[in-house]
Design an enzyme around this catalytic site. Sequence first.
Site, PDB file in Angstrom:
ATOM      1  N   LYS A 101       0.819  -1.210   0.000  1.00  0.00           N
ATOM      2  CA  LYS A 101       0.000   0.000   0.000  1.00  0.00           C
ATOM      3  C   LYS A 101       0.854   1.262   0.000  1.00  0.00           C
ATOM      4  CE  LYS A 101      -4.329  -1.925   1.584  1.00  0.00           C
ATOM      5  NZ  LYS A 101      -5.449  -1.903   2.560  1.00  0.00           N
ATOM      6  N   ARG A 106      -3.157 -10.383   5.105  1.00  0.00           N
ATOM      7  CA  ARG A 106      -3.577 -10.459   3.700  1.00  0.00           C
ATOM      8  C   ARG A 106      -2.473  -9.852   2.835  1.00  0.00           C
ATOM      9  NH1 ARG A 106      -6.292  -7.218  -0.053  1.00  0.00           N
ATOM     10  NH2 ARG A 106      -7.808  -8.319  -1.389  1.00  0.00           N
TER      11      ARG A 106
END
Length: 263
Positions: A205, A241
């Site tokens: 991210k 994840r």
Amino acid sequence: MGIVNVTPDSFSDGGRHAGVEAAVAHGLRLAEQGADWLDVGGESTRPGAEPVSGADEIARTVPVIEGLRARWAGPISIDTMKPEVARAAVVAGATMWNDVAALGFTPDAMAVAAELGCDVALMHMKGEPRTMQAAPRYDDVVAEVTDWLAARAEAVMAAGVARERIWLDPGLGFGKTAQHNLALTGHLGRLAALGFPILYGASRKRMIQSIDPTATEPSDRIGGSLALALEAARRGAGIIRVHDVRETVQALAVHAAVREAGR
């Protein structure tokens, strides 16, 4: 949890595994690399993403879930906000509904989750994907996200979902700045203290780029992703994840071995 995106526009790997055969092969490869869980999604929820119809999501994801289930016995989650997609996915073999809208996208979402009887992951998102990163603000991001998820879990249980089926996800990057994401990671134990297992997703991210400005591409952020994964695991996350399964499994294994040796 290995990520299997069946989308043309996901932020990290959009289009790379958009076909059924490619997506199934990718999922099986992640399982071979050590993924305990596979998360299949047919709609990008990156900042600014445009919505996809339920019919399109079903057409993208259900054949992939069926293909994975035919060759793999582990848990599979469907990453969707839409009850009709979750229903079709569970029929195809999915065992969790991973919902960025925390069962709030439609009025019947909680009732459908209770009917399906699958695990559900409730994620915190401020706003919706197209607008969520437009200057998000909090007075106390850790307290507000924790309190919101606690209330959401109570509402979902009141609708008939069993407590042991519920996972909570702080929703890094979903209506949060890099500093918000770091605070939520650093205080993840406060969310874990609610007593629900935690799903944590920071893989590749943009928050990593706020620390390393040279990490302009998602593939430049693997080192930062590993650091966040290790910290989240240390602070109580039950599922991490990730895109990079082999590297994360190795990092977690070495981290655990060092901790054991230090006892």
